[in-house]
Design a protein around this motif. Structure first.
Motif, PDB file in Angstrom:
ATOM      1  N   LYS A  53       0.921  -1.012  -0.182  1.00  0.00           N
ATOM      2  CA  LYS A  53      -0.096  -0.133   0.034  1.00  0.00           C
ATOM      3  C   LYS A  53       0.816   1.250  -0.068  1.00  0.00           C
ATOM      4  CE  LYS A  53      -4.276  -2.127   1.975  1.00  0.00           C
ATOM      5  NZ  LYS A  53      -5.107  -1.966   3.008  1.00  0.00           N
ATOM      6  N   ASN A  54       2.113   1.172   0.146  1.00  0.00           N
ATOM      7  CA  ASN A  54       3.009   2.224  -0.048  1.00  0.00           C
ATOM      8  C   ASN A  54       3.254   2.647  -1.513  1.00  0.00           C
ATOM      9  OD1 ASN A  54       3.607   2.426   2.749  1.00  0.00           O
ATOM     10  ND2 ASN A  54       5.059   0.829   2.860  1.00  0.00           N
ATOM     11  N   ASN A  55       3.009   2.108  -2.344  1.00  0.00           N
ATOM     12  CA  ASN A  55       3.223   2.178  -3.705  1.00  0.00           C
ATOM     13  C   ASN A  55       1.609   2.556  -4.481  1.00  0.00           C
ATOM     14  OD1 ASN A  55       5.784   2.038  -3.451  1.00  0.00           O
ATOM     15  ND2 ASN A  55       6.199   0.138  -4.393  1.00  0.00           N
ATOM     16  N   CYS A  56       0.701   2.883  -3.918  1.00  0.00           N
ATOM     17  CA  CYS A  56      -0.666   2.903  -4.565  1.00  0.00           C
ATOM     18  C   CYS A  56      -0.686   4.451  -5.191  1.00  0.00           C
ATOM     19  CB  CYS A  56      -1.564   2.723  -3.455  1.00  0.00           C
ATOM     20  SG  CYS A  56      -1.974   1.213  -2.699  1.00  0.00           S
ATOM     21  N   LEU A  57       0.091   5.209  -5.010  1.00  0.00           N
ATOM     22  CA  LEU A  57      -0.156   6.626  -5.279  1.00  0.00           C
ATOM     23  C   LEU A  57      -0.397   6.827  -6.862  1.00  0.00           C
ATOM     24  CD1 LEU A  57      -0.609   9.539  -4.423  1.00  0.00           C
ATOM     25  CD2 LEU A  57       1.590  10.060  -4.472  1.00  0.00           C
ATOM     26  N   TYR A  58       0.698   6.147  -7.505  1.00  0.00           N
ATOM     27  CA  TYR A  58       0.585   6.187  -8.969  1.00  0.00           C
ATOM     28  C   TYR A  58       0.432   5.059  -9.766  1.00  0.00           C
ATOM     29  CZ  TYR A  58       3.165  10.750  -7.815  1.00  0.00           C
ATOM     30  OH  TYR A  58       3.548  11.774  -7.256  1.00  0.00           O
ATOM     31  N   CYS A  59      -0.192   4.072  -9.196  1.00  0.00           N
ATOM     32  CA  CYS A  59      -0.631   2.777  -9.694  1.00  0.00           C
ATOM     33  C   CYS A  59      -1.878   2.998 -10.645  1.00  0.00           C
ATOM     34  CB  CYS A  59      -0.981   1.710  -8.622  1.00  0.00           C
ATOM     35  SG  CYS A  59      -1.446   0.254  -9.109  1.00  0.00           S
ATOM     36  N   GLU A  60      -1.768   2.420 -11.864  1.00  0.00           N
ATOM     37  CA  GLU A  60      -3.051   2.467 -12.618  1.00  0.00           C
ATOM     38  C   GLU A  60      -4.088   1.763 -12.207  1.00  0.00           C
ATOM     39  OE1 GLU A  60      -0.060  -0.904 -14.573  1.00  0.00           O
ATOM     40  OE2 GLU A  60      -0.113   0.846 -13.180  1.00  0.00           O
ATOM     41  N   TYR A  61      -4.001   0.773 -11.222  1.00  0.00           N
ATOM     42  CA  TYR A  61      -5.065  -0.082 -10.832  1.00  0.00           C
ATOM     43  C   TYR A  61      -5.736   0.650  -9.601  1.00  0.00           C
ATOM     44  CZ  TYR A  61      -2.794  -3.465 -13.975  1.00  0.00           C
ATOM     45  OH  TYR A  61      -2.201  -3.994 -14.777  1.00  0.00           O
ATOM     46  N   LYS A  62      -5.124   1.769  -9.155  1.00  0.00           N
ATOM     47  CA  LYS A  62      -5.761   2.269  -8.070  1.00  0.00           C
ATOM     48  C   LYS A  62      -7.397   2.779  -8.249  1.00  0.00           C
ATOM     49  CE  LYS A  62      -5.010   6.213  -4.628  1.00  0.00           C
ATOM     50  NZ  LYS A  62      -4.415   7.332  -4.437  1.00  0.00           N
ATOM     51  N   ASN A  63      -8.059   2.584  -6.983  1.00  0.00           N
ATOM     52  CA  ASN A  63      -9.452   2.754  -7.206  1.00  0.00           C
ATOM     53  C   ASN A  63     -10.386   2.459  -8.367  1.00  0.00           C
ATOM     54  OD1 ASN A  63      -9.223   4.323  -4.732  1.00  0.00           O
ATOM     55  ND2 ASN A  63      -8.428   5.940  -5.596  1.00  0.00           N
ATOM     56  N   THR A  64      -9.780   1.497  -8.923  1.00  0.00           N
ATOM     57  CA  THR A  64     -10.566   0.505 -10.114  1.00  0.00           C
ATOM     58  C   THR A  64     -11.200  -0.561  -9.370  1.00  0.00           C
ATOM     59  OG1 THR A  64      -8.619  -0.893 -10.734  1.00  0.00           O
ATOM     60  CG2 THR A  64      -8.843   1.444 -11.688  1.00  0.00           C
ATOM     61  N   THR A  65     -12.110  -1.208 -10.402  1.00  0.00           N
ATOM     62  CA  THR A  65     -12.675  -2.474  -9.857  1.00  0.00           C
ATOM     63  C   THR A  65     -11.675  -3.609  -9.629  1.00  0.00           C
ATOM     64  OG1 THR A  65     -12.953  -3.233 -12.209  1.00  0.00           O
ATOM     65  CG2 THR A  65     -14.806  -1.959 -11.001  1.00  0.00           C
ATOM     66  N   HIS A  66     -10.530  -3.517 -10.306  1.00  0.00           N
ATOM     67  CA  HIS A  66      -9.407  -4.366 -10.109  1.00  0.00           C
ATOM     68  C   HIS A  66      -8.686  -4.323  -8.492  1.00  0.00           C
ATOM     69  CE1 HIS A  66     -10.265  -4.865 -14.169  1.00  0.00           C
ATOM     70  NE2 HIS A  66      -9.792  -3.692 -14.663  1.00  0.00           N
ATOM     71  N   CYS A  67      -8.679  -3.168  -8.086  1.00  0.00           N
ATOM     72  CA  CYS A  67      -8.074  -2.952  -6.937  1.00  0.00           C
ATOM     73  C   CYS A  67      -8.894  -1.570  -6.392  1.00  0.00           C
ATOM     74  CB  CYS A  67      -6.669  -2.837  -6.992  1.00  0.00           C
ATOM     75  SG  CYS A  67      -5.435  -2.638  -5.697  1.00  0.00           S
ATOM     76  N   PRO A  68      -9.833  -1.851  -5.530  1.00  0.00           N
ATOM     77  CA  PRO A  68     -10.696  -0.832  -5.145  1.00  0.00           C
ATOM     78  C   PRO A  68     -10.035   0.045  -3.687  1.00  0.00           C
ATOM     79  CG  PRO A  68     -11.885  -2.918  -4.728  1.00  0.00           C
ATOM     80  CD  PRO A  68     -10.524  -3.186  -5.415  1.00  0.00           C
TER      81      PRO A  68
END
Length: 287
Positions: free
Chosen positions: A272-287
């Motif tokens: 969770k330390n690397n969520c900021l710029y992740c393309e999957y953040k807040n998508t159905t794949h990784c809510p």
């Protein structure tokens, strides 16, 4: 749930269904390893589930244009078709609806490339061409089902030992692995010593030596930073030598095998330390 210790912290790992050997990928790359090292769950989404949300960016398109020119230069020692490359790059930006400042992209390609000949001769005196975009597909020893490492090495050149060491016979050479990195102003110390970045050249060196039957002691490695921005009087090219010895290589190979082991067991913890710029953040794949 399974439990491991990372940096003295207990982490509970969700165990998904393990993957039969025959269904696992036959090869892995450094790019895949870098994603896994950042977040195992992102790795699962991208490489196991094959959910791609990647979109071309101005940086990737610029990098591809530059790599094409450099690949040809190593072979021919000629910087060719710069104007055409800029035209193609501009069209690629338009096709992907990317708006950029021309002064930060198209206008910087030519001055970067114009420095390449003198830069290479300064740092790799009397160099000769060995390979560009050298494809690796080498067996990873100690893995089941003969997994392979796949990669493309930007450049491999050969330099007389006498040029660097001021000693050695005329027919004694050392090999240099070059990885081009386009960037803004350059890298800070943290980036230059990033163990994940260093793993790239560690693995390239190991598998180039394996493929070409070269003593690893005769191979040197370095990133070449190609800067879109520079200080007044500064250079757009910078060599970042990377020391890759047995311990560095062993660390990279162990990390690679750990990734394969986690995948076999179905272990994909989130970082969770690397969520900021992740393309999957807040998508159905990784809510």
């Amino acid at each position: 749930m399974s439990e491991i210790v990372i940096a003295d912290t207990k982490v509970h790992l969700p165990v998904l269904s393990s993957i039969p050997e025959e269904e696992m990928k036959k090869h892995v790359s450094y790019s895949e390893l870098a994603v896994w090292a950042g977040c195992n769950f992102r790795h699962k989404l991208k490489y196991v589930d094959k959910i791609s949300l990647d979109k071309p960016s101005e940086h990737t398109l610029f990098g591809h244009a530059g790599h094409d020119i450099l690949q040809k230069y190593l072979k021919t020692r000629e910087i060719k078709d710069l104007d055409k490359a800029v035209e193609v790059l501009t069209l690629k930006f338009a096709e992907n609806n990317i708006v950029v400042k021309q002064s930060e992209f198209q206008d910087t390609l030519k001055p970067i490339m114009e420095e390449i000949p003198s830069f290479l001769e300064e740092h790799f005196k009397d160099w000769t061409f060995v390979s560009s975009e050298e494809q690796l597909f080498e067996t990873i020893s100690g893995t089941t089902n003969e997994r392979s490492f796949k990669g493309f090495v930007d450049g491999i050149i050969r330099v007389p030992k006498s040029s660097r060491l001021k000693t050695g016979k005329p027919d004694e050479y050392e090999y240099h692995i070059i990885d081009w990195k386009f960037c803004g102003w350059g890298w800070d110390f943290k980036k230059k010593t990033d163990p994940i970045k260093i793993m790239q050249l560690s693995l390239y060196k190991h598998f180039v030596a394996q493929k070409m039957n070269i003593d690893p002691k005769e191979i040197r490695c370095g990133f070449v930073l190609l800067k879109k921005k520079k200080k007044k009087g500064g250079s757009r090219c910078e060599l970042v030598p990377i020391s890759v010895g047995p311990k560095t290589t062993e660390f990279a190979l162990t990390t690679l095998k750990t990734m394969l082991s986690y995948g076999k067991k179905g272990l994909y913890p989130k970082n969770k330390n690397n969520c900021l710029y992740c393309e999957y953040k807040n998508t159905t794949h990784c809510p």
